[in-house]
Design a protein around this motif. Structure first.
Motif, PDB file in Angstrom:
ATOM      1  N   UNK A  18       0.828  -1.211   0.000  1.00 22.93           N
ATOM      2  CA  UNK A  18       0.000   0.000   0.000  1.00 22.93           C
ATOM      3  C   UNK A  18       0.863   1.262   0.000  1.00 22.93           C
ATOM      4  N   UNK A  19       1.986   1.217   0.717  1.00 22.00           N
ATOM      5  CA  UNK A  19       2.872   2.375   0.725  1.00 22.00           C
ATOM      6  C   UNK A  19       3.469   2.602  -0.658  1.00 22.00           C
ATOM      7  N   UNK A  20       3.877   1.515  -1.305  1.00 23.79           N
ATOM      8  CA  UNK A  20       4.445   1.628  -2.640  1.00 23.79           C
ATOM      9  C   UNK A  20       3.429   2.169  -3.631  1.00 23.79           C
ATOM     10  N   UNK A  21       2.181   1.828  -3.439  1.00 19.03           N
ATOM     11  CA  UNK A  21       1.120   2.305  -4.333  1.00 19.03           C
ATOM     12  C   UNK A  21       0.660   3.719  -3.989  1.00 19.03           C
ATOM     13  N   UNK A  22       1.162   4.286  -2.883  1.00 16.25           N
ATOM     14  CA  UNK A  22       0.777   5.641  -2.499  1.00 16.25           C
ATOM     15  C   UNK A  22      -0.626   5.738  -1.937  1.00 16.25           C
ATOM     16  N   UNK A  23      -1.110   4.662  -1.314  1.00 17.49           N
ATOM     17  CA  UNK A  23      -2.477   4.651  -0.769  1.00 17.49           C
ATOM     18  C   UNK A  23      -2.565   5.486   0.502  1.00 17.49           C
ATOM     19  N   UNK A  24      -3.720   6.103   0.736  1.00 20.90           N
ATOM     20  CA  UNK A  24      -3.962   6.832   1.983  1.00 20.90           C
ATOM     21  C   UNK A  24      -4.044   5.848   3.140  1.00 20.90           C
ATOM     22  N   UNK A  25      -3.586   6.305   4.291  1.00 20.51           N
ATOM     23  CA  UNK A  25      -3.608   5.415   5.456  1.00 20.51           C
ATOM     24  C   UNK A  25      -4.574   5.888   6.535  1.00 20.51           C
ATOM     25  N   UNK A  26      -4.632   7.191   6.762  1.00 18.71           N
ATOM     26  CA  UNK A  26      -5.390   7.714   7.901  1.00 18.71           C
ATOM     27  C   UNK A  26      -6.677   8.378   7.418  1.00 18.71           C
ATOM     28  N   UNK A  27      -7.773   8.097   8.118  1.00 21.27           N
ATOM     29  CA  UNK A  27      -9.069   8.651   7.737  1.00 21.27           C
ATOM     30  C   UNK A  27      -9.701   9.364   8.940  1.00 21.27           C
ATOM     31  N   UNK A  28     -10.043  10.626   8.720  1.00 20.61           N
ATOM     32  CA  UNK A  28     -10.706  11.426   9.758  1.00 20.61           C
ATOM     33  C   UNK A  28     -12.199  11.460   9.470  1.00 20.61           C
ATOM     34  N   UNK A  29     -13.015  11.176  10.482  1.00 26.44           N
ATOM     35  CA  UNK A  29     -14.468  11.131  10.319  1.00 26.44           C
ATOM     36  C   UNK A  29     -15.110  12.082  11.323  1.00 26.44           C
ATOM     37  N   UNK A  30     -16.070  12.862  10.855  1.00 25.52           N
ATOM     38  CA  UNK A  30     -16.774  13.788  11.730  1.00 25.52           C
ATOM     39  C   UNK A  30     -18.163  14.067  11.176  1.00 25.52           C
ATOM     40  N   UNK A  31     -18.991  14.747  11.940  1.00 19.36           N
ATOM     41  CA  UNK A  31     -20.353  15.077  11.518  1.00 19.36           C
ATOM     42  C   UNK A  31     -20.508  16.573  11.374  1.00 19.36           C
ATOM     43  N   UNK A  32     -21.200  16.987  10.339  1.00 18.80           N
ATOM     44  CA  UNK A  32     -21.521  18.393  10.127  1.00 18.80           C
ATOM     45  C   UNK A  32     -22.787  18.719  10.909  1.00 18.80           C
ATOM     46  N   UNK A  33     -22.619  19.201  12.100  1.00 21.98           N
ATOM     47  CA  UNK A  33     -23.761  19.495  12.944  1.00 21.98           C
ATOM     48  C   UNK A  33     -23.755  18.648  14.193  1.00 21.98           C
ATOM     49  N   UNK A  34     -24.860  18.704  14.918  1.00 22.14           N
ATOM     50  CA  UNK A  34     -24.983  18.007  16.198  1.00 22.14           C
ATOM     51  C   UNK A  34     -26.048  16.935  16.076  1.00 22.14           C
ATOM     52  N   UNK A  35     -25.809  15.802  16.726  1.00 25.84           N
ATOM     53  CA  UNK A  35     -26.793  14.731  16.731  1.00 25.84           C
ATOM     54  C   UNK A  35     -26.524  13.688  15.672  1.00 25.84           C
ATOM     55  N   UNK A  36     -27.208  12.510  15.853  1.00 26.12           N
ATOM     56  CA  UNK A  36     -26.982  11.398  14.938  1.00 26.12           C
ATOM     57  C   UNK A  36     -27.490  11.692  13.528  1.00 26.12           C
ATOM     58  N   UNK A  37     -28.402  12.599  13.421  1.00 28.10           N
ATOM     59  CA  UNK A  37     -28.953  12.894  12.100  1.00 28.10           C
ATOM     60  C   UNK A  37     -28.045  13.752  11.244  1.00 28.10           C
ATOM     61  N   UNK A  38     -27.023  14.349  11.851  1.00 24.35           N
ATOM     62  CA  UNK A  38     -26.111  15.199  11.088  1.00 24.35           C
ATOM     63  C   UNK A  38     -25.322  14.353  10.091  1.00 24.35           C
ATOM     64  N   UNK A  39     -25.122  14.865   8.891  1.00 20.99           N
ATOM     65  CA  UNK A  39     -24.389  14.083   7.875  1.00 20.99           C
ATOM     66  C   UNK A  39     -22.937  13.831   8.293  1.00 20.99           C
ATOM     67  N   UNK A  40     -22.467  12.630   7.998  1.00 20.43           N
ATOM     68  CA  UNK A  40     -21.101  12.262   8.348  1.00 20.43           C
ATOM     69  C   UNK A  40     -20.152  12.591   7.197  1.00 20.43           C
ATOM     70  N   UNK A  41     -18.982  13.089   7.560  1.00 19.14           N
ATOM     71  CA  UNK A  41     -17.961  13.423   6.570  1.00 19.14           C
ATOM     72  C   UNK A  41     -16.721  12.571   6.819  1.00 19.14           C
TER      73      UNK A  41
END
Length: 369
Positions: A18-41
């Motif tokens: 994966x490193x040789x192929x230049x693949x991403x390793x780390x993924x950040x996840x968050x929600x736009x807004x408050x609550x479970x209904x807020x869309x996840x990014x």
């Protein structure tokens, strides 16, 4: 916000692919807004970008949890990259050596999060037998420097390498006594070679520093050392840029070499290539010729040492015969730190407190007269 290692649980082979192929390793996840209904990014990062991303997130949100995630996810590779970048202005040979020692650290810990490495693991790694002690010591110093920089910058909580030491043991470097050195210098095949051997053995210059001297470096009985000869216009370390008083026995030899030539001319010009400094081989051959000539009239022959052995000879004479202090010898030799001189030549320094107390007695007696 959460941060995920997309390569978690993979084998070393899969990680390498994966490193040789230049693949991403780390993924950040968050929600736009408050609550479970807020869309996840989601947003993914390659290794060299993640530390800055965590830092920006933590600074923008002032979120202790984000700061904790940033610290727990930081890898040794990132710390090494930061440390090497901060030291990139040093001499090319030094930078090259740093990169080499850093690679040894990367091979063992590069993909690991610093928070997952403990002191015992580092200690076991530093004591392995498949590598010379000097190399293991350099690699440990590189790891420690990178981690300490991370601690200082607030990226790492503590240094797991603290207190671990790789002992080099006692190393006796081949060198001559003052009598042997003077016999070799007197037997030099030419005035140029006599001046060269004197600069190396009686002033402690590195071979590259001596070869790189120009006529203008000799000013008012002092010699400016500013070039290491390592394909750069500077010395090995900042401490190596120094001005040395020239011993009275050496000064006439250098003045003869300088003559009335331009200040930019090489002090030791090649006899075969006008306009060029003498080469590395020339120095080695000069030592061989001088030792051979000196031994023609001696019942006990002088052992042949390499060119760098003349620098060791200077240290040995300065400490064991001239009884100089370690700090002065360190400054004369251009070592980065006095501890370098102590590690290599401390055993040659005058032992015991008797010489010190005798000197105090002489000073005290002089003030009473």
């Amino acid at each position: 916000m959460t941060v995920h290692d997309l390569w978690s649980g993979l084998s070393k082979g899969e990680i390498a692919e994966r490193r040789q192929a230049g693949r991403d390793r780390w993924q950040r996840r968050w929600r736009d807004g408050v609550g479970r209904g807020a869309p996840q990014r989601k947003q993914s990062y390659k290794e060299h970008l993640k530390a800055q991303a965590y830092l920006d997130d933590a600074n923008q949100m002032q979120n202790p949890k984000a700061q904790r995630i940033r610290r727990e996810s930081l890898t040794v590779n990132t710390l090494l990259d930061r440390h090497l970048a901060a030291k990139a202005d040093r001499a090319p040979k030094t930078v090259e050596a740093d990169m080499h020692h850093a690679q040894g650290v990367r091979d063992q810990f590069g993909d690991r999060s610093v928070s997952t490495i403990d002191t015992t693991e580092i200690e076991i790694w530093s004591q392995r037998r498949d590598l010379a002690r000097s190399s293991r010591k350099k690699q440990l110093e590189m790891l420690r420097a990178a981690i300490k920089r991370g601690v200082r910058d607030g990226l790492v909580e503590s240094d797991p390498s603290d207190g671990i030491v790789v002992s080099l043991g006692h190393q006796e470097f081949p060198h001559w006594s003052s009598a042997e050195l003077m016999a070799v210098i007197a037997s030099a095949a030419s005035e140029r070679e006599r001046a060269l051997l004197s600069v190396l053995g009686l002033m402690g210059l590195r071979a590259g520093e001596a070869r790189s001297l120009v006529v203008g470096d000799l000013v008012d009985g002092q010699l400016r050392v500013k070039n290491s000869g390592g394909d750069s216009d500077t010395t090995k370390t900042r401490a190596s840029r120094r001005v040395l008083p020239v011993p009275a026995v050496v000064l006439p030899l250098l003045e003869q070499q300088a003559g009335a030539r331009p200040r930019s001319a090489w002090m030791f010009e090649s006899p075969r290539l006008p306009g060029h400094a003498v080469g590395k081989r020339y120095l080695s051959d000069a030592v061989t010729r001088a030792v051979s000539r000196a031994n023609q009239s001696r019942s006990e022959p002088i052992s042949r040492i390499n060119v760098h052995g003349l620098r060791h000879t200077f240290a040995a004479i300065a400490l064991s015969e001239a009884h100089s202090d370690l700090l002065s010898v360190s400054r004369a030799m251009g070592h980065a730190r006095p501890s370098v001189t102590l590690d290599r030549y401390g055993h040659l320094a005058p032992a015991g407190l008797a010489p010190l107390m005798a000197q105090i007695d002489r000073i005290a007696a002089g003030t009473q007269n």
